[in-house]
Enzyme design. Structure first.
Site, mmCIF file in Angstrom:
data_model
loop_
_atom_site.group_PDB
_atom_site.id
_atom_site.type_symbol
_atom_site.label_atom_id
_atom_site.label_comp_id
_atom_site.label_asym_id
_atom_site.label_seq_id
_atom_site.Cartn_x
_atom_site.Cartn_y
_atom_site.Cartn_z
ATOM 1 N N THR A 87 0.877 -1.177 0.000
ATOM 2 C CA THR A 87 0.000 0.000 0.000
ATOM 3 C C THR A 87 0.919 1.232 0.000
ATOM 4 O OG1 THR A 87 -0.117 -0.144 2.426
ATOM 5 C CG2 THR A 87 -1.950 -1.085 1.191
ATOM 6 N N THR A 122 -1.115 -2.626 5.744
ATOM 7 C CA THR A 122 -1.543 -1.426 6.476
ATOM 8 C C THR A 122 -2.464 -0.611 5.578
ATOM 9 O OG1 THR A 122 0.551 -1.443 7.640
ATOM 10 C CG2 THR A 122 -0.699 0.612 7.704
ATOM 11 N N LEU A 154 5.254 -6.623 12.664
ATOM 12 C CA LEU A 154 6.642 -7.074 12.650
ATOM 13 C C LEU A 154 7.589 -5.980 12.164
ATOM 14 C CD1 LEU A 154 7.515 -7.849 9.463
ATOM 15 C CD2 LEU A 154 6.097 -9.822 9.985
ATOM 16 N N GLU A 156 11.370 -5.065 10.455
ATOM 17 C CA GLU A 156 12.425 -5.626 9.627
ATOM 18 C C GLU A 156 13.640 -5.890 10.522
ATOM 19 O OE1 GLU A 156 13.248 -3.532 6.007
ATOM 20 O OE2 GLU A 156 11.132 -3.211 5.624
ATOM 21 N N LYS A 205 -3.294 -0.067 13.755
ATOM 22 C CA LYS A 205 -1.995 -0.122 13.073
ATOM 23 C C LYS A 205 -1.440 1.272 12.781
ATOM 24 C CE LYS A 205 1.608 -1.383 10.937
ATOM 25 N NZ LYS A 205 2.132 -2.456 10.194
ATOM 26 N N CYS A 261 7.901 2.104 6.268
ATOM 27 C CA CYS A 261 6.607 2.173 6.964
ATOM 28 C C CYS A 261 6.305 3.507 7.626
ATOM 29 C CB CYS A 261 6.540 1.067 8.010
ATOM 30 S SG CYS A 261 6.780 -0.556 7.302
ATOM 31 N N LYS A 264 5.557 6.661 5.301
ATOM 32 C CA LYS A 264 4.347 6.378 4.520
ATOM 33 C C LYS A 264 3.105 6.348 5.425
ATOM 34 C CE LYS A 264 3.634 1.822 3.562
ATOM 35 N NZ LYS A 264 2.329 1.260 3.862
HETATM 36 C C1 UGA Z 1 7.939 -0.513 12.014
HETATM 37 C C2 UGA Z 1 7.211 -0.888 13.317
HETATM 38 O O1 UGA Z 1 8.139 -0.879 14.406
HETATM 39 C C3 UGA Z 1 6.568 -2.264 13.204
HETATM 40 O O2 UGA Z 1 5.826 -2.550 14.388
HETATM 41 C C4 UGA Z 1 5.624 -2.281 11.992
HETATM 42 O O3 UGA Z 1 5.038 -3.556 11.801
HETATM 43 C C5 UGA Z 1 6.402 -1.911 10.741
HETATM 44 O O4 UGA Z 1 7.009 -0.606 10.923
HETATM 45 C C6 UGA Z 1 5.458 -1.901 9.567
HETATM 46 O O5 UGA Z 1 4.525 -1.101 9.578
HETATM 47 O O6 UGA Z 1 5.571 -2.763 8.702
HETATM 48 P P1 UGA Z 1 10.316 -1.131 10.925
HETATM 49 O O7 UGA Z 1 10.027 0.004 9.992
HETATM 50 O O8 UGA Z 1 10.739 -2.428 10.362
HETATM 51 O O9 UGA Z 1 9.006 -1.445 11.834
HETATM 52 O O10 UGA Z 1 11.471 -0.688 11.927
HETATM 53 P P2 UGA Z 1 11.575 -0.030 13.372
HETATM 54 O O11 UGA Z 1 12.366 -0.927 14.239
HETATM 55 O O12 UGA Z 1 10.282 0.409 13.874
HETATM 56 O O13 UGA Z 1 12.489 1.259 13.060
HETATM 57 C C7 UGA Z 1 12.012 2.319 12.242
HETATM 58 C C8 UGA Z 1 13.003 3.458 12.238
HETATM 59 O O14 UGA Z 1 13.069 4.088 13.512
HETATM 60 C C9 UGA Z 1 14.451 3.057 11.919
HETATM 61 O O15 UGA Z 1 14.993 3.984 11.020
HETATM 62 C C10 UGA Z 1 15.168 3.121 13.243
HETATM 63 O O16 UGA Z 1 16.531 3.409 13.125
HETATM 64 C C11 UGA Z 1 14.419 4.270 13.914
HETATM 65 N N1 UGA Z 1 14.505 4.243 15.395
HETATM 66 C C12 UGA Z 1 13.896 3.235 16.088
HETATM 67 C C13 UGA Z 1 15.145 5.267 16.061
HETATM 68 O O17 UGA Z 1 15.691 6.206 15.441
HETATM 69 N N2 UGA Z 1 15.165 5.251 17.438
HETATM 70 C C14 UGA Z 1 14.577 4.257 18.152
HETATM 71 O O18 UGA Z 1 14.618 4.319 19.406
HETATM 72 C C15 UGA Z 1 13.930 3.230 17.459
#
Ligand code: UGA
Length: 434
Positions: A87, A122, A154, A156, A205, A261, A264
């Site tokens: 999406t 989503t 989940l 990545e 979500k 994610c 978007k």
């Molecule tokens: C995110 C959500 O955490 C998942 O629950 C969700 O299912 C997913 O999007 C989705 O919608 O498919 P993701 O994008 O894989 O997961 O990664 P995250 O671990 O959430 O990190 C996202 C970004 O935030 C990264 O760039 C990471 O470096 C940053 N981040 C994360 C920070 O800068 N500080 C933090 O404390 C945590």
């Protein structure tokens, strides 16, 4: 155990298909892209994700999962059909639902008896109504199906663990028949399972991802303030985060969030809210603050180096986070682009994302890809850290010092204790710390 069909073998779809298969269900996964289909059928993963290649091979071997490009085969097979298509973002920030619409039309042409159709992608709130209407409309008669929502949370890099051991499972389903199917599918899960209506589940979500993005943007703002007043963001994050009502996770400051994610979903959530007459200024600020952060990090590097032109800069980490080769909306893209614009020469290293990055920034006299973290530092005027890969945390400090032209580190992810790195003889700049 159930017969399950998964539509789409992207990140969410593939992990969903393989994990359901590994739990004992029989799974058919539909993928339209021929080359992807071919690779998956031979057990080759199309992206990097720890643990998933082994599980794919295992479940292909036992015949618990198989891949096809035929929607009619998938619809005939599964009692439950999970929609896991993309999406993506449209130009105006809203969600492009054409793949969902297309899948609904294709389901309409094959469905003959009751099927539980589940949105895992989503989607904006109330998309389930449109899916149902589309199926009925294109089938041309009253089709015995139900559309439910079961969003996926989940991450990545830890997708397998997140799928198998989620914090919670959200299920938006209307009928008892549909609910009974979910109860069977999730019978082995011990986390809280919340049953609600589909609109509420869809909203959970977007509300979750937006909150997480907001939490990071918030701590990043506090980090900026810490830098100005000489306070320490890691202590502030601990002090704030150990309050159980707030929680310590997602309070790690850095160069801002990225990935496919958050950006978007936050944009789509703002659009949906506006559509219903709710102005989401809080999220608009979250977005703005996040994207400005990339530019301010470049300004920080320039300030440290004074003049960027012709400086050699080593960069560790290109993926948007560790344990993935995904560079979608990665802060590294804009940071690299800006540094190049200002005349720097870059020596890049990432454990797995270099092939993807090379497509955007091919090797040239200004862009070099190196096979090892120390090689990337050879003769560089500074080392810039953009992703917190584990292997960047164990350093042979004398070797690093010898490789660099100047012992200067600009760390966008706060990997080290400042006193320690300075004790090793480096000039060390991090985020929100003295
Ligand atoms: C995110 C959500 O955490 C998942 O629950 C969700 O299912 C997913 O999007 C989705 O919608 O498919 P993701 O994008 O894989 O997961 O990664 P995250 O671990 O959430 O990190 C996202 C970004 O935030 C990264 O760039 C990471 O470096 C940053 N981040 C994360 C920070 O800068 N500080 C933090 O404390 C945590």
């Amino acid at each position: 155990m159930k017969k399950i069909t998964v539509v789409g073998a992207g990140y969410v779809g593939l992990v969903t298909a393989i994990c359901f298969a590994d739990l004992g269900n029989d799974v058919v996964c539909i993928e339209k892209d021929d080359s992807k289909l071919n690779q998956l059928s031979r057990g080759i993963l199309t992206f990097y994700e720890p643990g998933i290649p082994e599980l794919l091979q295992k479940n292909l071997g036992t015949g618990k999962v198989r891949f096809t490009n035929s929607m009619s085969e998938g619809v005939a097979f599964g009692d439950v059909i999970f929609l896991c298509v993309g999406t993506p973002e449209r130009g105006d920030g809203s969600a492009d639902l054409s793949q969902i619409e297309n899948a609904s039309r294709e389901i309409a042409s094959s469905i003959t008896s009751y099927r539980l159709i589940v949105e895992k992608s989503t989607v904006p709130v109330n998309t389930h109504q449109r899916v149902k209407r589309t199926i009925q409309r294109y089938a041309g008669h009253d089709v015995p199906c139900e559309v439910a929502s079961n969003p996926e949370f989940l991450r990545e890099g830890s997708a397998l663990e997140d799928f198998m051991h989620p914090d919670r499972i959200i299920i938006g389903v209307e009928s008892q028949r549909g609910k009974a199917l979910f109860q069977e599918i999730y019978q082995d899960f011990s986390c809280p399972i919340i049953y609600t209506d589909p609109a509420t589940a869809e909203l959970v979500k977007h509300a979750s991802n937006s909150f997480l993005a907001m939490k990071i943007s918030y701590i990043n703002m506090i980090a900026d303030l810490c830098e100005k007043v000489g306070a320490d963001i890691s202590i502030v994050a601990d002090g704030v985060g150990f309050d159980k009502r707030i929680g310590r996770s997602f309070l790690n400051p850095g160069i801002g969030w990225g990935g496919s994610c958050f950006g978007k979903d936050v944009k789509a959530f703002i659009e949906i809210a506006e559509e219903y007459g709710v102005h989401f200024g809080l999220l608009q600020e979250t977005l703005k603050q996040n994207y400005e952060r990339r530019k301010s990090f470049v300004r920080k590097i320039e300030d440290i180096l004074w003049v960027n032109n012709d400086k050699v800069i080593a960069i560790w980490g290109l993926s948007f986070k560790p344990d993935t080769d995904d560079i979608r909306d990665a802060p590294s893209i804009e940071i690299v682009r800006e540094l190049l614009k200002n005349g720097a020469q870059l020596q890049l290293f990432d454990p797995v994302a270099m092939d993807n990055f090379r497509i955007l920034f091919p090797e040239s006299d200004k862009v070099h890809y190196l096979g090892d973290k120390y090689d990337a530092c050879q003769g560089a005027d500074t080392l810039v850290i953009l992703t917190e890969w584990k292997e960047f945390q164990s350093i042979d400090w004398p070797r690093l010092k010898k490789s660099l032209n100047l012992p200067v580190i600009v760390d966008g992810r706060n990997l080290f204790k400042p006193e320690y790195v300075r004790g090793e003889g480096f000039e060390y700049y991090s985020v929100g710390r003295k």
